[in-house]
Design a protein around this motif. Structure first.
Motif, mmCIF file in Angstrom:
data_model
loop_
_atom_site.group_PDB
_atom_site.id
_atom_site.type_symbol
_atom_site.label_atom_id
_atom_site.label_comp_id
_atom_site.label_asym_id
_atom_site.label_seq_id
_atom_site.Cartn_x
_atom_site.Cartn_y
_atom_site.Cartn_z
ATOM 1 N N UNK A 167 0.732 -1.287 -0.206
ATOM 2 C CA UNK A 167 -0.067 0.168 -0.108
ATOM 3 C C UNK A 167 0.991 1.309 -0.065
ATOM 4 N N UNK A 168 1.860 1.136 0.870
ATOM 5 C CA UNK A 168 2.821 2.609 0.812
ATOM 6 C C UNK A 168 3.546 2.646 -0.325
ATOM 7 N N UNK A 169 4.145 1.527 -0.891
ATOM 8 C CA UNK A 169 4.664 1.848 -2.079
ATOM 9 C C UNK A 169 3.903 2.325 -3.198
ATOM 10 N N UNK A 170 2.730 1.778 -3.324
ATOM 11 C CA UNK A 170 1.796 2.290 -4.342
ATOM 12 C C UNK A 170 1.471 3.801 -3.970
ATOM 13 N N UNK A 171 1.255 4.247 -3.030
ATOM 14 C CA UNK A 171 1.014 5.713 -2.438
ATOM 15 C C UNK A 171 2.246 6.426 -2.656
ATOM 16 N N UNK A 172 3.216 5.770 -2.653
ATOM 17 C CA UNK A 172 4.712 6.469 -2.887
ATOM 18 C C UNK A 172 4.873 6.738 -4.509
ATOM 19 N N UNK A 173 4.498 5.884 -5.252
ATOM 20 C CA UNK A 173 4.607 6.113 -6.813
ATOM 21 C C UNK A 173 3.515 6.865 -7.173
ATOM 22 N N UNK A 174 2.475 7.301 -6.491
ATOM 23 C CA UNK A 174 1.277 8.448 -6.612
ATOM 24 C C UNK A 174 1.730 9.750 -6.040
ATOM 25 N N UNK A 175 2.951 9.947 -5.321
ATOM 26 C CA UNK A 175 3.330 11.319 -5.190
ATOM 27 C C UNK A 175 3.495 11.210 -3.573
ATOM 28 N N UNK A 176 2.988 10.274 -2.751
ATOM 29 C CA UNK A 176 3.276 10.427 -1.152
ATOM 30 C C UNK A 176 4.768 10.588 -0.855
ATOM 31 N N UNK A 177 5.126 11.274 0.037
ATOM 32 C CA UNK A 177 6.392 11.433 0.546
ATOM 33 C C UNK A 177 6.983 10.439 0.988
#
Length: 467
Positions: free
Chosen positions: A192-202
């Motif tokens: 989940x966090x890797x996907x959010x990171x790819x979407x711009x999460x810091x």
């Protein structure tokens, strides 16, 4: 005489039908089962205790294993282990096996079963992402005199950047990242966090703390439940605050301030996470509270009121209407919301969400983790992405410091400086004149200096050793 015979026969018949007895016979076990291993049954009939001595199967001369016990009629949910969830049974490929289910109508029932594998024993079975590591199998907990496995998830760009990151501490670490160690399915926090990171999460650092198995209920409540235990919660939270957090802050590029530190858990893990956040508002500013077992100790409501609001917080609570036979989990969550409001926390600090389809299970918490994370850490997202200092051009000297240190930075903006312990507790707030900072009276140790704009935005951190 005939009446006596009939009465006796009737009582015998009643006695036979009243017998509640189930016998499990394991006819085959995996070939890699260690010699002399003890196999246990864990299920809803014994509180899912993975190593309860009363539910150890007896090894028979013919190579089978048997267990006879007396459950209540109904649906029996269970699994077999070798004494811990790290050695739970798996499917034919060595992967995750859903709970076994057996309808038991009562009376005498004998069931033959096979164990196909021990989950995690097959090579390549782990589902943890490459940026998840086990930093210790036996991290010492001095407050409890026990060891514990600790996991760390690092953002995808951690090794290619100089950025610093907020930290989220999570309970039940074996269920967060890896299906090979998750007895009931994993949360997929890393995916989940890797996907959010790819979407711009810091990005965020996540520290997963394994539960203590048979000690789980004791560690996850500071209050004692006369039926289930508890009472070690203070020592467990002290371990996180006094031992684990300083270690993580020293070993990784963290933002140790409370504004960047959160805690999260589900069920009993939700109970202890909220307790830790309220008890240590100087350390935590965010709490994810999933399906919390508030029923375990009514004292949890009074604790919130007694502590009161000391700092601004963000508290995200969820509960499902399908958790158990009623909506009690949702009712308890709403009661805690009222306790938090009465204690002084504002509506904007609390996000309470009930889900009609929510059950007390990992799939539900897995689904709800991303929105909870995004809401909890939304307030600092811009701080992490904008206006960072070039920390390589920030000078703090002498370092180790003495009574006075000089600070120089590559920025035209006036900056305030806050000094924190490695536990994240602020000990100084300084508006330096001429870039000098007095450390008089500061005990020897390692500290973190945070650089802040006038609007409160943190733009960088630097470590300082005080002699």
């Amino acid at each position: 005489m005939r009446r006596l015979f009939l009465a006796t026969a009737l009582w015998i018949a009643i006695g036979l039908t009243a017998i509640a007895q189930v016998t499990f016979t394991i006819t085959e076990v995996p070939g890699n089962t260690p010699a002399g291993a003890t196999i246990y049954a864990a299920g809803n009939f014994n509180g899912w205790d993975e190593g309860a001595s009363d539910f150890a199967l007896a090894a028979q001369p013919d190579g089978t294993y048997t267990l006879t016990f007396e459950p209540e009629p109904g649906t029996l949910m269970f699994k077999f282990t070798r004494g811990s969830w790290a050695t739970v049974e798996g499917n034919a490929d060595g992967g995750f096996l859903p709970n076994r289910s057996l309808e038991y109508p009562g009376g005498v029932l004998e069931v033959d079963l096979e164990i196909l594998s021990w989950e995690g024993d097959s090579p390549g079975n782990s589902t943890a992402a490459d940026n998840v590591t086990v930093i210790a199998e036996d991290f010492y907990m001095p407050q409890l005199d026990r060891d514990r496995r600790i996991w760390v998830y690092l953002p995808p760009d951690y090794n290619s950047s100089t950025a610093t990151y907020p930290v989220l501490y999570m309970q039940d670490g074996q269920n967060l990242f890896d299906a090979a160690t998750a007895a009931f399915g994993e949360w997929e926090v890393d995916e989940s966090l890797n996907t959010l990171f790819e979407e711009g999460d810091a990005g965020v650092i996540v520290v997963g703390i394994d539960n203590g198995g048979s000690s789980r209920l004791d560690e996850y409540s500071p209050w004692v439940n006369p039926s289930y235990g508890g009472g070690e919660g203070d020592a467990y939270v002290d371990f996180i605050v006094e031992t684990l957090k300083p270690y993580i802050d020293a070993q990784y590029r963290t933002r140790p301030e409370r504004d960047f530190t959160g805690i999260m858990g589900s069920s009993m893990g939700g109970l202890i996470s909220l307790y830790a956040a309220i008890e240590h508002q100087d350390v935590f500013s965010k709490a994810g509270v999933f399906s919390a077992s508030f029923w375990f100790a009514d004292e949890c409501y009074a604790h919130v009121g007694n502590q009161g609001k000391q700092e601004d917080m963000r508290i995200y609570m969820i509960a499902g209407e399908q958790e158990g036979s009623s909506e009690q989990q949702v009712v308890d969550m709403l009661a805690m919301e009222q306790a938090l409001l009465a204690a002084g926390f504002s509506v904007s600090e609390i996000n309470t969400v009930g889900h009609p389809d929510g059950t007390h299970s990992e799939w539900y918490w897995r689904r709800e983790f991303p929105p909870a994370y995004e809401w909890l850490f939304a307030a600092i997202a811009s701080d992490l992405q904008e206006g960072n200092l070039n920390m390589e051009r920030v000078e703090v000297y002498p370092n180790p410091g003495s009574d006075t240190v000089e600070i120089r930075w590559d920025s035209a903006d006036p900056l305030n400086i806050r000094v924190f312990t490695m536990q994240g507790k602020q000990v100084r707030l300084i508006q330096p004149e001429g870039q000098q900072m007095s450390l008089t009276g500061l005990p020897a140790g390692t500290y973190l200096i945070g650089f802040y704009l006038e609007n409160g935005q943190c733009v960088g951190t630097k470590r300082l050793i005080q002699k």
